[in-house]
Write a protein that holds these residues in place. Structure first.
Motif, PDB file in Angstrom:
ATOM      1  N   HIS A  57       0.815  -1.227   0.071  1.00  0.00           N
ATOM      2  CA  HIS A  57       0.081  -0.015  -0.007  1.00  0.00           C
ATOM      3  C   HIS A  57       1.063   1.360  -0.034  1.00  0.00           C
ATOM      4  O   HIS A  57       1.977   1.113   0.307  1.00  0.00           O
ATOM      5  N   VAL A  58       0.171   2.519  -0.312  1.00  0.00           N
ATOM      6  CA  VAL A  58       1.028   3.760  -0.469  1.00  0.00           C
ATOM      7  C   VAL A  58       0.499   4.607   0.654  1.00  0.00           C
ATOM      8  O   VAL A  58       1.591   5.020   1.446  1.00  0.00           O
ATOM      9  N   ARG A  59      -0.576   4.922   1.025  1.00  0.00           N
ATOM     10  CA  ARG A  59      -1.124   5.781   1.874  1.00  0.00           C
ATOM     11  C   ARG A  59      -1.439   5.097   3.238  1.00  0.00           C
ATOM     12  O   ARG A  59      -1.148   5.502   4.410  1.00  0.00           O
ATOM     13  N   THR A  60      -2.263   3.968   3.119  1.00  0.00           N
ATOM     14  CA  THR A  60      -2.715   3.320   4.378  1.00  0.00           C
ATOM     15  C   THR A  60      -2.955   1.806   3.840  1.00  0.00           C
ATOM     16  O   THR A  60      -3.247   1.653   2.908  1.00  0.00           O
ATOM     17  N   VAL A  61      -3.023   1.073   5.073  1.00  0.00           N
ATOM     18  CA  VAL A  61      -2.847  -0.406   4.923  1.00  0.00           C
ATOM     19  C   VAL A  61      -4.361  -0.681   4.289  1.00  0.00           C
ATOM     20  O   VAL A  61      -4.677  -1.771   3.892  1.00  0.00           O
ATOM     21  N   ARG A  62      -5.360  -0.061   4.545  1.00  0.00           N
ATOM     22  CA  ARG A  62      -6.831  -0.256   4.159  1.00  0.00           C
ATOM     23  C   ARG A  62      -6.889  -0.144   2.684  1.00  0.00           C
ATOM     24  O   ARG A  62      -7.837  -0.507   1.982  1.00  0.00           O
TER      25      ARG A  62
END
Length: 470
Positions: free
Chosen positions: A108-113
């Motif tokens: 992921h880049v911004r958040t694991v979600r």
């Protein structure tokens, strides 16, 4: 405190997973739990053996969770570059036809979600915590053992897709394919994006060995499609398909496919493609993601869309095209700031760096380009630098936040040896950005690439502030 990624998984004395340090009730506690697990994505060295990469533990974990992977239909995507973009395009096209579609990808880049999405929406904080909590509880059952970071996220994704009643899940392989935790699904279709050199220490040091590992997602009775491949890879995939007695179709050969680059006032520089089958006809379709390589990925996704029609999915071509039009993928030729212009891309092997440089040259107008580059130490550094120097006017080498990071001094030495030019060396992205900002003017471009870790840091620190409410 998170456990070191190089340590063995924590186990209770009876061989089952230990209980999380605190109850998993929210996003923070869920992230703390998965961060306490062994994460091969962050280890400096990974010995790729069946003992470590075994589907047995993953199968036991899914069984303890109620086998959620059996409650939805799926597509499985393997390859070296373009997996995430292909999954995103495929998911958007099918969901726009009225289906509930889950997409699972990594990293992921911004958040694991980001790794778990349904119809283009990230899994919510509450749902993420609930799925991780359920997976942690399943891991404590007898004979399961302590799962890894990736296994827990994969199982949680499958649990979420089952919970929301997904009609289809588009699942990206983490690494390789044969022993990957995602290889516990029984897909409707499998697809292969471009296969090239990467993870040689784990998958093998020849294209044939790498392709054989990725071909491990093929299964009897399952349709298979592939983007164009070099001769060596093509032969391995074809042999694997023949052994299973399943059809394997290549875009551009078995599936009529062509692309062209063009520019227009309304859209600017972009790529269009044509793809025709007995049941689908896509003519002069605008590819929303920049670069010829993304048009090739799109061709694979459209081939799979066509195959899903034969598997009972009702997919209208116009709605498919409308769904494609709005696709955006974080970290793929993404402009995160306009003044100065900063472009980030997660190109992390030689083939993807070459594709990035070509795409920038075709699609981005700039007087000059400063490249900030950092990568992992076990990558094909020579090949990546050879690609970067074709497009960069100035290169600044830096260190990523990963334990696997290459030493920027070694990168600069390789650059000097190959190109006879001197690159600047920094120990941090902040220092590299200071140098880049002092060197660029309004019409120049700063490109940051080489590693997901470096891109994630750049996005976090230098993205344009979002308006309130966005």
């Amino acid at each position: 405190m998170a456990r070191s990624a190089t340590e063995a998984p924590r186990r209770a004395t009876n061989g089952t997973a230990t209980r999380p340090k605190r109850a998993i009730r929210d996003l923070q506690s869920a992230v703390e739990y998965i961060d306490s697990l062994v994460n091969y994505e962050k280890q400096a060295w990974v010995d790729y053996k069946r003992k470590k990469y075994s589907l047995a533990r993953m199968s036991c974990l899914l069984s303890a969770l109620g086998n959620p992977q059996k409650k939805f239909r799926s597509v499985h995507i393997a390859g070296t570059k373009g997996k995430g973009s292909t999954c995103a395009m495929l998911g958007a096209m099918v969901s726009n036809c009225g289906y509930t579609v889950g997409v699972y990808g990594s990293p992921h880049v911004r958040t694991v979600r980001e790794r778990i999405q349904v119809n283009g929406e990230l899994i919510s904080d509450d749902d993420f915590a609930a799925c991780i909590a359920a997976t942690a509880a399943a891991a404590r059952k007898p004979r399961v053992g302590t799962p890894t970071y990736f296994e827990v996220l994969t199982a949680a994704a499958f649990r979420h897709f089952a919970d929301v009643g997904a009609d289809l899940a588009v699942v990206e392989v983490g690494m390789g394919g044969r022993l990957d935790a995602t290889n516990t699904i029984q897909p409707e279709v499998v697809g292969f994006t471009s296969i090239s050199y990467d993870h040689q220490e784990q998958l093998g040091n020849t294209l044939s060995l790498i392709a054989r590992e990725k071909a491990g997602i093929m299964k009897p009775g399952v349709l298979a499609f592939s983007a164009p491949q070099v001769k060596e890879v093509r032969a391995v995939l074809k042999q694997a398909a023949d052994e299973l007695e399943i059809p394997l179709k290549f875009t551009g050969e078995d599936v009529e496919f062509s692309l062209r680059f063009e520019a227009s006032r309304g859209i600017g520089r972009h790529t269009r493609l044509c793809l025709t089958t007995p049941s689908s006809k896509f003519e002069h379709l605008h590819v929303p993601l920049l670069g010829e390589h993304q048009a090739i990925n799109c061709g694979l996704a459209l081939s799979i869309v066509d195959a899903l029609k034969s598997r009972g999915f009702t997919l209208d071509d116009q709605r498919v095209m409308d769904g494609l039009a709005h696709v955006k993928v974080p970290g793929r030729m993404e402009i995160i700031r306009e003044k100065p212009r900063i472009l980030v891309d997660v190109a992390h092997n030689a083939a993807s760096v070459n594709a990035l440089m070509r795409a920038i040259g075709q699609n981005v107008i700039a007087d000059s380009m400063v490249v900030i580059f950092g990568c992992q130490k076990h990558k094909d550094i020579r090949g990546m630098i050879r690609g970067i120097q074709l497009g960069a006017d100035k290169i600044i080498f830096t260190r990523t936040s990963s334990p696997r990071s290459a030493d920027p001094h070694d990168l600069a030495a390789e650059y000097l040896e190959q190109c006879g030019r001197v690159g600047q060396v920094t120990e941090s992205l902040e220092e590299a950005m200071d140098i880049a900002l002092s060197a660029v003017s309004r019409e120049d471009l700063i490109c940051i690439t080489g590693s997901f870790y470096l891109i994630a840091e750049a996005v976090r620190k230098y993205s344009e502030p979002q308006p309130a409410g966005v």
